[in-house]
Design a protein around this motif. Sequence first.
Motif, PDB file in Angstrom:
ATOM      1  N   LEU A  65      -4.821   3.030  -0.502  1.00  0.00           N
ATOM      2  CA  LEU A  65      -4.641   1.747  -1.151  1.00  0.00           C
ATOM      3  C   LEU A  65      -4.864   0.663  -0.125  1.00  0.00           C
ATOM      4  O   LEU A  65      -4.640   0.872   1.079  1.00  0.00           O
ATOM      5  CB  LEU A  65      -3.285   1.679  -1.831  1.00  0.00           C
ATOM      6  CG  LEU A  65      -2.130   0.869  -1.362  1.00  0.00           C
ATOM      7  CD1 LEU A  65      -1.192   0.703  -2.533  1.00  0.00           C
ATOM      8  CD2 LEU A  65      -1.359   1.484  -0.264  1.00  0.00           C
ATOM      9  N   THR A  66      -5.379  -0.457  -0.591  1.00  0.00           N
ATOM     10  CA  THR A  66      -5.700  -1.584   0.268  1.00  0.00           C
ATOM     11  C   THR A  66      -5.097  -2.833  -0.342  1.00  0.00           C
ATOM     12  O   THR A  66      -5.312  -3.110  -1.521  1.00  0.00           O
ATOM     13  CB  THR A  66      -7.229  -1.759   0.397  1.00  0.00           C
ATOM     14  OG1 THR A  66      -7.789  -0.527   0.842  1.00  0.00           O
ATOM     15  CG2 THR A  66      -7.572  -2.866   1.373  1.00  0.00           C
ATOM     16  N   GLY A  78     -11.056  -0.876   6.548  1.00  0.00           N
ATOM     17  CA  GLY A  78     -10.450   0.378   6.120  1.00  0.00           C
ATOM     18  C   GLY A  78      -9.266   0.094   5.229  1.00  0.00           C
ATOM     19  O   GLY A  78      -8.851  -1.054   5.060  1.00  0.00           O
ATOM     20  N   PRO A  79      -8.702   1.129   4.661  1.00  0.00           N
ATOM     21  CA  PRO A  79      -7.569   0.930   3.760  1.00  0.00           C
ATOM     22  C   PRO A  79      -6.292   0.547   4.514  1.00  0.00           C
ATOM     23  O   PRO A  79      -6.159   0.816   5.706  1.00  0.00           O
ATOM     24  CB  PRO A  79      -7.423   2.295   3.088  1.00  0.00           C
ATOM     25  CG  PRO A  79      -7.996   3.269   4.058  1.00  0.00           C
ATOM     26  CD  PRO A  79      -9.100   2.528   4.773  1.00  0.00           C
ATOM     27  N   THR A  80      -5.371  -0.030   3.796  1.00  0.00           N
ATOM     28  CA  THR A  80      -4.057  -0.336   4.338  1.00  0.00           C
ATOM     29  C   THR A  80      -3.325   0.960   4.669  1.00  0.00           C
ATOM     30  O   THR A  80      -2.673   1.070   5.699  1.00  0.00           O
ATOM     31  CB  THR A  80      -3.240  -1.166   3.333  1.00  0.00           C
ATOM     32  OG1 THR A  80      -3.952  -2.380   3.072  1.00  0.00           O
ATOM     33  CG2 THR A  80      -1.866  -1.487   3.857  1.00  0.00           C
ATOM     34  N   ALA A  81      -3.446   1.955   3.785  1.00  0.00           N
ATOM     35  CA  ALA A  81      -2.821   3.270   4.009  1.00  0.00           C
ATOM     36  C   ALA A  81      -3.655   4.337   3.317  1.00  0.00           C
ATOM     37  O   ALA A  81      -4.293   4.083   2.297  1.00  0.00           O
ATOM     38  CB  ALA A  81      -1.397   3.288   3.475  1.00  0.00           C
ATOM     39  N   GLN A  82      -3.618   5.517   3.885  1.00  0.00           N
ATOM     40  CA  GLN A  82      -4.387   6.653   3.356  1.00  0.00           C
ATOM     41  C   GLN A  82      -3.557   7.914   3.581  1.00  0.00           C
ATOM     42  O   GLN A  82      -2.904   8.049   4.616  1.00  0.00           O
ATOM     43  CB  GLN A  82      -5.701   6.730   4.115  1.00  0.00           C
ATOM     44  CG  GLN A  82      -6.599   7.853   3.739  1.00  0.00           C
ATOM     45  CD  GLN A  82      -7.919   7.729   4.490  1.00  0.00           C
ATOM     46  OE1 GLN A  82      -8.533   6.673   4.517  1.00  0.00           O
ATOM     47  NE2 GLN A  82      -8.346   8.802   5.111  1.00  0.00           N
ATOM     48  N   ALA A 129       4.194  -4.152   4.820  1.00  0.00           N
ATOM     49  CA  ALA A 129       4.318  -5.516   5.329  1.00  0.00           C
ATOM     50  C   ALA A 129       2.975  -6.207   5.101  1.00  0.00           C
ATOM     51  O   ALA A 129       1.927  -5.565   5.198  1.00  0.00           O
ATOM     52  CB  ALA A 129       4.662  -5.506   6.814  1.00  0.00           C
ATOM     53  N   ILE A 130       3.010  -7.499   4.798  1.00  0.00           N
ATOM     54  CA  ILE A 130       1.785  -8.264   4.548  1.00  0.00           C
ATOM     55  C   ILE A 130       1.828  -9.526   5.403  1.00  0.00           C
ATOM     56  O   ILE A 130       2.759 -10.317   5.300  1.00  0.00           O
ATOM     57  CB  ILE A 130       1.653  -8.636   3.055  1.00  0.00           C
ATOM     58  CG1 ILE A 130       1.720  -7.380   2.188  1.00  0.00           C
ATOM     59  CG2 ILE A 130       0.372  -9.431   2.817  1.00  0.00           C
ATOM     60  CD1 ILE A 130       1.897  -7.655   0.716  1.00  0.00           C
ATOM     61  N   CYS A 136       0.083  -3.511   6.336  1.00  0.00           N
ATOM     62  CA  CYS A 136       0.272  -2.211   6.981  1.00  0.00           C
ATOM     63  C   CYS A 136       1.443  -1.484   6.333  1.00  0.00           C
ATOM     64  O   CYS A 136       2.335  -2.112   5.768  1.00  0.00           O
ATOM     65  CB  CYS A 136       0.513  -2.375   8.476  1.00  0.00           C
ATOM     66  SG  CYS A 136       1.951  -3.399   8.893  1.00  0.00           S
ATOM     67  N   LEU A 137       1.410  -0.170   6.443  1.00  0.00           N
ATOM     68  CA  LEU A 137       2.525   0.637   5.976  1.00  0.00           C
ATOM     69  C   LEU A 137       3.692   0.396   6.916  1.00  0.00           C
ATOM     70  O   LEU A 137       3.569   0.540   8.133  1.00  0.00           O
ATOM     71  CB  LEU A 137       2.150   2.119   5.960  1.00  0.00           C
ATOM     72  CG  LEU A 137       3.230   3.065   5.454  1.00  0.00           C
ATOM     73  CD1 LEU A 137       3.585   2.771   3.994  1.00  0.00           C
ATOM     74  CD2 LEU A 137       2.772   4.509   5.608  1.00  0.00           C
ATOM     75  N   PHE A 138       4.831  -0.001   6.363  1.00  0.00           N
ATOM     76  CA  PHE A 138       6.008  -0.339   7.165  1.00  0.00           C
ATOM     77  C   PHE A 138       7.028   0.799   7.170  1.00  0.00           C
ATOM     78  O   PHE A 138       7.784   0.949   8.111  1.00  0.00           O
ATOM     79  CB  PHE A 138       6.640  -1.618   6.616  1.00  0.00           C
ATOM     80  CG  PHE A 138       7.736  -2.175   7.455  1.00  0.00           C
ATOM     81  CD1 PHE A 138       7.458  -2.863   8.620  1.00  0.00           C
ATOM     82  CD2 PHE A 138       9.064  -2.016   7.083  1.00  0.00           C
ATOM     83  CE1 PHE A 138       8.479  -3.384   9.402  1.00  0.00           C
ATOM     84  CE2 PHE A 138      10.090  -2.533   7.864  1.00  0.00           C
ATOM     85  CZ  PHE A 138       9.798  -3.221   9.017  1.00  0.00           C
ATOM     86  N   GLY A 139       7.040   1.591   6.115  1.00  0.00           N
ATOM     87  CA  GLY A 139       7.987   2.697   6.036  1.00  0.00           C
ATOM     88  C   GLY A 139       8.003   3.273   4.638  1.00  0.00           C
ATOM     89  O   GLY A 139       7.273   2.829   3.749  1.00  0.00           O
ATOM     90  N   ALA A 140       8.837   4.282   4.436  1.00  0.00           N
ATOM     91  CA  ALA A 140       8.951   4.923   3.131  1.00  0.00           C
ATOM     92  C   ALA A 140      10.367   5.426   2.937  1.00  0.00           C
ATOM     93  O   ALA A 140      11.029   5.837   3.894  1.00  0.00           O
ATOM     94  CB  ALA A 140       7.955   6.071   3.016  1.00  0.00           C
ATOM     95  N   ILE A 141      10.810   5.393   1.711  1.00  0.00           N
ATOM     96  CA  ILE A 141      12.125   5.897   1.329  1.00  0.00           C
ATOM     97  C   ILE A 141      11.896   7.061   0.371  1.00  0.00           C
ATOM     98  O   ILE A 141      11.208   6.909  -0.646  1.00  0.00           O
ATOM     99  CB  ILE A 141      12.960   4.802   0.616  1.00  0.00           C
ATOM    100  CG1 ILE A 141      13.080   3.537   1.481  1.00  0.00           C
ATOM    101  CG2 ILE A 141      14.313   5.354   0.187  1.00  0.00           C
ATOM    102  CD1 ILE A 141      13.819   3.697   2.769  1.00  0.00           C
TER     103      ILE A 141
END
Length: 167
Positions: A65-66, A78-82, A129-130, A136-141
């Motif tokens: 996702l971007t 590139g994507p924000t996260a892959q 975070a934007i 960028c990917l900041f974290g995950a729960i």
Amino acid sequence: MRRLMVLAAALAMAGAGGAFGQTQITAATGPGCKDQSKEGVGLWTCPGPAGYVVRFADEGNIVSLTIAPKRAIEKRRGPTAQWRGAGKVFGDKMQWIVRDGRPRAAVIRTWRRPEGSDDGEVQELSVFAINGETACLFGAIEIHADKANEAALARAQQAADSRCPEK
């Protein structure tokens, strides 16, 4: 005196709301999104707040996702996260933290393969975070964690105050 206390409490809450920003929910799929899929590759872009969009890609094994302003989405390198997708891959909605009229963080439910495994799936609330055109990917729960939604929103508030690393 009581009126003064009520007024002070209302002003304090209004100030706190301004510091934390507003949350907005947008669709991550459906008729409001632009489908650009091709054979073997799902690709769609959904609108977010303040001229931002989210581009979703599902190539079967790898998904991404971007997040970027609409005018800059094509320029992204590139994507924000892959990640290695599993199950549904993306949730149906995205929650945004908006401050001063600009998105500063976002949360979406995601499904992925566990590290080093071709079986099973991990469901998470992924937090981004934007910072302007950079996200960028900041974290995950983990979705099954106690009070996962509240934890993800708190993490998103932290993300809204953070900067993405320079690439």
